[in-house]
Design an enzyme around this catalytic site. Structure first.
Site, PDB file in Angstrom:
ATOM      1  N   LYS A  29      -4.288 -13.805   0.838  1.00 32.19           N
ATOM      2  CA  LYS A  29      -3.019 -13.427   1.471  1.00 32.19           C
ATOM      3  C   LYS A  29      -3.293 -13.163   2.948  1.00 32.19           C
ATOM      4  O   LYS A  29      -4.202 -12.389   3.290  1.00 32.19           O
ATOM      5  CB  LYS A  29      -2.411 -12.194   0.809  1.00 32.19           C
ATOM      6  CG  LYS A  29      -1.012 -11.850   1.337  1.00 32.19           C
ATOM      7  CD  LYS A  29      -0.372 -10.753   0.497  1.00 32.19           C
ATOM      8  CE  LYS A  29       1.098 -10.562   0.892  1.00 32.19           C
ATOM      9  NZ  LYS A  29       1.258  -9.915   2.207  1.00 32.19           N
ATOM     10  N   GLU A  65       0.834  -1.203   0.000  1.00 28.61           N
ATOM     11  CA  GLU A  65       0.000   0.000   0.000  1.00 28.61           C
ATOM     12  C   GLU A  65       0.868   1.253   0.000  1.00 28.61           C
ATOM     13  O   GLU A  65       1.784   1.401   0.801  1.00 28.61           O
ATOM     14  CB  GLU A  65      -0.934   0.015   1.209  1.00 28.61           C
ATOM     15  CG  GLU A  65      -1.901   1.189   1.193  1.00 28.61           C
ATOM     16  CD  GLU A  65      -2.692   1.333   2.478  1.00 28.61           C
ATOM     17  OE1 GLU A  65      -3.617   2.167   2.503  1.00 28.61           O
ATOM     18  OE2 GLU A  65      -2.379   0.626   3.451  1.00 28.61           O
ATOM     19  N   GLY A  84       8.722  -8.284  -1.488  1.00 24.88           N
ATOM     20  CA  GLY A  84       8.114  -6.994  -1.203  1.00 24.88           C
ATOM     21  C   GLY A  84       9.125  -5.865  -1.137  1.00 24.88           C
ATOM     22  O   GLY A  84       9.732  -5.489  -2.135  1.00 24.88           O
ATOM     23  N   ARG A  85       9.347  -5.340   0.072  1.00 24.20           N
ATOM     24  CA  ARG A  85      10.226  -4.176   0.232  1.00 24.20           C
ATOM     25  C   ARG A  85      11.651  -4.452  -0.229  1.00 24.20           C
ATOM     26  O   ARG A  85      12.348  -3.549  -0.703  1.00 24.20           O
ATOM     27  CB  ARG A  85      10.203  -3.723   1.689  1.00 24.20           C
ATOM     28  CG  ARG A  85       8.857  -3.141   2.134  1.00 24.20           C
ATOM     29  CD  ARG A  85       8.829  -2.897   3.629  1.00 24.20           C
ATOM     30  NE  ARG A  85       8.993  -4.154   4.370  1.00 24.20           N
ATOM     31  CZ  ARG A  85       9.512  -4.254   5.587  1.00 24.20           C
ATOM     32  NH1 ARG A  85       9.933  -3.157   6.205  1.00 24.20           N
ATOM     33  NH2 ARG A  85       9.615  -5.418   6.177  1.00 24.20           N
ATOM     34  N   GLN A 116      -6.388  -7.325  -6.147  1.00 20.24           N
ATOM     35  CA  GLN A 116      -6.592  -7.649  -4.728  1.00 20.24           C
ATOM     36  C   GLN A 116      -7.727  -6.810  -4.140  1.00 20.24           C
ATOM     37  O   GLN A 116      -7.785  -5.594  -4.323  1.00 20.24           O
ATOM     38  CB  GLN A 116      -5.325  -7.405  -3.916  1.00 20.24           C
ATOM     39  CG  GLN A 116      -5.461  -7.894  -2.474  1.00 20.24           C
ATOM     40  CD  GLN A 116      -4.215  -7.681  -1.646  1.00 20.24           C
ATOM     41  OE1 GLN A 116      -3.981  -6.582  -1.165  1.00 20.24           O
ATOM     42  NE2 GLN A 116      -3.419  -8.737  -1.471  1.00 20.24           N
ATOM     43  N   CYS A 159      -3.384  -6.919   5.748  1.00 17.10           N
ATOM     44  CA  CYS A 159      -3.043  -5.512   5.985  1.00 17.10           C
ATOM     45  C   CYS A 159      -3.078  -5.181   7.478  1.00 17.10           C
ATOM     46  O   CYS A 159      -4.097  -5.403   8.144  1.00 17.10           O
ATOM     47  CB  CYS A 159      -4.005  -4.597   5.237  1.00 17.10           C
ATOM     48  SG  CYS A 159      -3.661  -2.843   5.508  1.00 17.10           S
ATOM     49  N   GLY A 194       7.819 -12.119   3.404  1.00 11.99           N
ATOM     50  CA  GLY A 194       8.218 -11.429   4.625  1.00 11.99           C
ATOM     51  C   GLY A 194       9.705 -11.475   4.915  1.00 11.99           C
ATOM     52  O   GLY A 194      10.292 -12.544   5.023  1.00 11.99           O
TER      53      GLY A 194
END
Length: 350
Positions: free
Chosen positions: A167, A32, A250-251, A96, A126, A227
């Site tokens: 998820k 997000e 992800g990040r 999503q 989330c 993760g």
């Protein structure tokens, strides 16, 4: 629909899922405020250029509250729907959804498919307080029966050939309901499951508990681990501890846009990667500069927004590139886009 047709559809769907997961999948995570369409375009292009494109990416969540969302909302979050639901590099984008009303979620899922969504993913992960306070995201991990209702309603509403996935995190405040969550997923008809290996309470604070994903491998569907994957070494540890070859990045993929190639360019613990990917492919700072300029020349509400988004990315790049730290110090107070582009071009010089 008679039983023979139903069985045929189920068999076709099973075969389709098997084909999707025939090899270890690598997904770009929905983040997000970070993995918006512009960032997806850049990161998927880099991955494709390095020879290891993402198998697919998942959009930022689209919040479903009181009514079926109009088409323009879906197009805002997933403009790729105008282009066969793919980025310019050809990476599919799954839509999503996030919400708590099963029938409404199902109707929105069906409409997204009418607009061209190749798959529907449902967000139960989330951790944002605003979202959780409105009974969305990870707070529903405390209500496995509601998770079941949402997924199964969406599965029934969506055409049989279009996958529906979920998820999750390991739990809301703790992992005490993991067995109930697993049971809800098992009965829901979900085609696969992605697990962020932390609870909502643990947020994004290291470590991630990859070993706890292993319990979900009892499900008869593919499981994707997510993760705290910042390096190829962490990716290998995650796959080993989670007992799955499938990863969502992800990040770490934002910080090192070549992470996907590094993961599949390193030797897998179980020889999970294609044998042709024997050399680790990396993206130098110089090679990354044109992509950063393209980001700064992308579409946004205005240049102020675009510069702010770029600085957010550059701040993350400082964790992966020493050159980014130098650039950050020189432009962190700069607001003029052209000046920043010039500084970027200068930073490419030896």
């Amino acid at each position: 629909m008679n039983n023979d047709n139903k069985q045929t559809n189920l068999l076709n769907q099973h075969n389709h899922i098997q084909q999707l997961f025939e090899h270890p999948v690598r997904l770009l995570a929905p983040m997000e405020g970070l993995s918006d369409p512009l960032m997806r375009q850049i990161l998927t292009q880099i991955a494709a250029d390095l020879g290891r494109p993402y198998d697919w990416s998942v959009s930022e969540f689209i919040r479903v509250t009181q009514h079926v969302l109009p088409a323009h909302v879906f197009y805002k979050y997933v403009p790729e729907l105008h282009h066969d639901a793919k980025t310019e590099s050809g990476t599919p984008i799954h839509v999503q959804l996030l919400g708590s009303e099963a029938q409404l979620m199902a109707e929105c899922a069906a409409f997204a498919c009418e607009l061209g969504a190749p798959a529907i993913d449902i967000n139960f992960g989330c951790p944002a307080k605003t979202v959780n306070n409105h009974r969305g995201g990870s707070v529903l991990l405390d209500e496995p029966e509601v998770m079941y209702e949402i997924i199964s309603a969406a599965r029934k509403a969506v055409p049989a050939h279009i996958p529906v996935s979920a998820k999750i995190r390991l739990g809301y405040t703790d992992t005490s309901k993991m067995d109930d969550i697993r049971g809800a997923i098992a009965d829901s008809g979900a085609d696969w499951l992605t697990i962020h290996a932390r609870t909502k309470t643990q947020g994004y604070k290291p470590p991630a508990y990859w070993d706890k994903i292993e319990a979900f491998n009892k499900l008869k569907i593919p499981v994707i681990a997510n993760g705290e994957i910042w390096t190829a070494e962490q990716a290998q540890s995650c796959m080993q501890q989670a007992g799955t070859s499938h990863l969502m990045l992800g990040r770490g993929a934002v910080t090192r846009p070549d992470l996907i190639a590094r993961v599949d360019g390193s030797k897998s613990i179980n020889d999970l990667v294609d044998s042709s990917m024997t050399d680790t492919k990396t993206l130098t700072w110089q090679a990354l500069i044109p992509h950063q300029i393209k980001f700064l020349e992308g579409q946004a509400k205005n240049d102020i927004v675009l510069v702010g988004r770029y600085k957010q990315w550059l701040g993350m790049l400082t964790k992966g590139y020493s050159e980014a730290q130098v650039l950050w110090e020189s432009i962190k107070r700069e607001k003029n886009k052209a000046t920043i582009i010039t500084a970027l071009q200068t930073s490419a010089q030896p």
